[in-house]
Design a protein around this motif. Sequence first.
Motif, PDB file in Angstrom:
ATOM      1  N   LEU A  61       0.821  -1.211   0.000  1.00 37.19           N
ATOM      2  CA  LEU A  61       0.000   0.000   0.000  1.00 37.19           C
ATOM      3  C   LEU A  61       0.857   1.263   0.000  1.00 37.19           C
ATOM      4  CD1 LEU A  61      -2.712   1.447   0.169  1.00 37.19           C
ATOM      5  CD2 LEU A  61      -2.648   1.126   2.661  1.00 37.19           C
ATOM      6  N   ASP A  62       1.897   1.292   0.834  1.00 37.24           N
ATOM      7  CA  ASP A  62       2.728   2.494   0.919  1.00 37.24           C
ATOM      8  C   ASP A  62       3.498   2.726  -0.377  1.00 37.24           C
ATOM      9  OD1 ASP A  62       1.904   3.129   3.450  1.00 37.24           O
ATOM     10  OD2 ASP A  62       3.543   2.094   4.461  1.00 37.24           O
ATOM     11  N   ARG A 105      -5.552   7.500   0.069  1.00 36.36           N
ATOM     12  CA  ARG A 105      -5.561   6.077   0.425  1.00 36.36           C
ATOM     13  C   ARG A 105      -6.872   5.412   0.017  1.00 36.36           C
ATOM     14  NH1 ARG A 105      -3.691   3.180   6.031  1.00 36.36           N
ATOM     15  NH2 ARG A 105      -4.674   1.166   5.652  1.00 36.36           N
ATOM     16  N   GLU A 126      -7.132   2.398  -2.741  1.00 36.40           N
ATOM     17  CA  GLU A 126      -7.681   1.093  -2.370  1.00 36.40           C
ATOM     18  C   GLU A 126      -8.858   0.718  -3.263  1.00 36.40           C
ATOM     19  OE1 GLU A 126      -8.474   1.615   1.770  1.00 36.40           O
ATOM     20  OE2 GLU A 126      -6.534   0.787   2.384  1.00 36.40           O
ATOM     21  N   LYS A 146       0.953   4.210  -2.758  1.00 39.37           N
ATOM     22  CA  LYS A 146       0.598   5.575  -2.370  1.00 39.37           C
ATOM     23  C   LYS A 146       1.641   6.584  -2.824  1.00 39.37           C
ATOM     24  CE  LYS A 146      -0.636   6.337   1.849  1.00 39.37           C
ATOM     25  NZ  LYS A 146      -0.610   6.207   3.323  1.00 39.37           N
TER      26      LYS A 146
END
Length: 253
Positions: free
Chosen positions: A94-95, A127, A131, A98
């Motif tokens: 995820l990071d 975020r 997602e 991002k």
Amino acid sequence: MLEVRDVHLSFGGIKALQGVSFAAKPGEITGVIGPNGAGKTSLFNAISGFYQPDRGQVFFGGNDISHLSPDRRAEMGIARTFQNIALFRGMTVLDNIKLGGHTRLRTGLWSALSYFGPARREELELRREIEEKVIDFLEIDHIRKYPITILPYGLQKRVELGRALAMQPRVLLLDEPVAGMNREETADMARFILDVQEQFGITVLLVEHDMHMVMDICSHIVVLNFGQQIASGTPAEVSGDPGVIEAYLGAAA
């Protein structure tokens, strides 16, 4: 959407690109192929701003971007992946993804340091968007909290594609997106590239050695050999071109 005009690039006595010219049509997938050392990655580096051409111009949306920095080109809507995976290995899926959205963040320095108010709201919105639109699209929700280091190679390449998509690009440069993948992983990546073009309308320019995939998904193909452009056209036109056959198989073939 993207046009390269008479681009020349050399490193000392080595001529990496010699008068390359072509256009990538909006919303289509254009392939760049050629034997090893043909100048494909050098071309990508010239388009994305990592290299400054000795001569020639790069146009994006009708504007000359030849002298703009890589970060300015990214802000305008040019995103890319790399031949060798360039993810941050100490971070989660995820990071990493991002980080691709950094060009769209508008929070000032002091707000970002305090991480209250606009800065926090902006990051939470980024975020949520990633997602919903990127992670779900690439079918990697089940690994979004995993560190990059434990993922197999094929999933790492998918995460790198996700980071590029988080930039909401108008043009996506894919440098050997299926290199080193097995047949199943290659089929998955080809499907995602087609979906990127069809669902988001993104113009795709890809470098790839997998000829089956290139011929299947590209509407236009440019062929390089020793830095020179030797052919350009539809997959059928290029595959039957004598110069292309000679470059790949030798004159005897």
